[in-house]
Design an enzyme around this catalytic site. Structure first.
Site, PDB file in Angstrom:
ATOM      1  CE  LYS A 196      -4.362  -1.612   1.837  1.00 38.34           C
ATOM      2  NZ  LYS A 196      -5.323  -1.565   2.938  1.00 38.34           N
ATOM      3  CE  LYS A 202     -11.195  -5.264  -0.552  1.00 41.25           C
ATOM      4  NZ  LYS A 202     -10.904  -6.477   0.127  1.00 41.25           N
ATOM      5  CE  LYS A 257      -9.364 -13.534  -2.687  1.00 40.49           C
ATOM      6  NZ  LYS A 257      -8.662 -13.353  -1.433  1.00 40.49           N
TER       7      LYS A 257
END
Ligand code: TRP
Length: 345
Positions: free
Chosen positions: A119, A212, A209
């Site tokens: 991140k 979102k 996968k």
């Protein structure tokens, strides 16, 4: 805390996908049903974790409520004293224990956290907050305050769980038996069973996968998607040119993913579903079956979601936050005594 505790947090500002529903939400709710007499089940909205990276704060309250409603719509019993549903920030011990644990946590070990590295690389130095950096410490506090032993989390959170074990052992070695150490990962996997490994793949790229964070949203079905739009996403899912339905995730990842989704939606085994469609040549017909099931599921889920009453949620919050504060407060007090902030009696 007379019963062993199972605990997990589901982040507030996530737009949950069908993958999250079957991979995380539903297993937790099922666990609450099947284990609540032997265990205390703590489910919480980690609202303090919500802005480790920048968010739109005007949305946070609504997202917290939405999150709790998701649990309710997925069937979580809200009136059992063995099941706690609470907002992290309403139990101040989480913040207080975090500060204490911060002072026993190394900058080096935090810097090695993969989620942090990923991140922060995306954000750039100036926008990386101290909160993002030490968020695993808050997560450890979330767990240790209740002496939780079993913590169902996705793979991306395992390193944080390992840290919770490390800091618990470190504090126990220094101050005597303060914390219950969460079970090792191996035991957790055994306890929660194979369901944890379950993965729904992206519809457009079935080798990835369903996530979102996909930008286009084309391969992802969100729980809040318009049901007819979601059906269209199934109809345009990537498949292959073999013209024969079969469960073979390596050679036919798209078709295999649709079989898996269908099995989850109908509650049948993968084997049964595969048997029914194996060899079918017209993918369009098969997709239509899956699309209809998806549409039916989403309509039903959204109806249940809309029917959840805020009053019921608030009542569950109040009851749970009272119980959680009492339990967490006891652990915090022991730690405060151990580090010399409170007198020993
Ligand atoms: N970090 C978890 C996530 O991003 C959420 C979380 C916060 C959590 N505190 C926790 C999960 C404690 C389990 C236990 O998904």
């Amino acid at each position: 805390m007379t019963k062993p505790v199972i605990l997990t947090g589901l982040r507030a500002n996530n737009n949950l996908t069908l993958g999250n529903y079957f991979g995380a939400l539903l297993p937790i709710v099922e666990l609450a049903h099947s284990r609540a007499s032997e265990y205390q089940v703590n489910l919480f909205v980690p609202d303090l974790h919500s802005f480790t990276t920048p968010i739109d704060h005007s949305q946070l309250q609504a997202q917290i409520m939405h999150n709790a409603r998701l649990f309710a719509a997925a069937g979580l019993p809200l009136d059992s004293s063995d099941i706690l549903l609470y907002r992290q920030s309403y139990v101040p011990a989480h913040s207080e224990l975090t500060w204490i644990l911060d002072c026993f946590s190394g900058v080096g070990e935090m810097g090695r956290m993969i989620e942090y590295k990923d991140k922060s690389a995306k954000l750039g130095d100036d926008r990386v907050s101290v909160g993002l950096f030490n968020y695993p410490v808050l997560m450890a506090a979330d767990i240790l305050l209740y002496g939780a032993e079993y913590i169902p989390v996705g793979e991306d959170q395992r390193q944080h769980l390992e840290f919770a074990r490390d800091i618990a052992e470190r504090m126990n070695a220094k101050f005597g038996e303060l914390f219950t150490v969460p079970r090792p990962l191996k035991d957790q996997v055994e306890f929660f069973g194979k369901g944890q490994a379950l993965r729904i793949m992206d519809l457009a790229d079935p080798t990835r996968k369903m996530s979102k964070s996909d930008d286009t949203g084309k391969g992802v079905i969100f729980l809040t998607d318009d049901p007819a739009e979601a059906a269209k996403k199934i109809m345009s899912a990537t498949t292959d040119d073999k013209a024969s339905v079969n469960y073979d995730p390596k050679e036919q990842p798209g078709i295999s993913n649709l079989l898996q989704i269908l099995a989850l939606l109908t509650g049948e085994t993968l084997g049964d579903v595969t048997e029914r469609y194996i060899g079918q040549e017209r993918y369009g017909d098969f997709k239509k079956v899956v699309a209809e099931e998806v549409q039916k599921f989403l309509s039903g889920f959204q109806e249940r979601l809309n029917a959840v009453s805020d009053d019921v949620i608030y009542a569950a919050f109040e009851r749970s936050e009272r119980a959680a504060s009492e339990q967490a407060g006891q652990t915090l007090y022991k730690v405060q005594q151990a580090v010399g902030l409170r007198p020993e009696v």
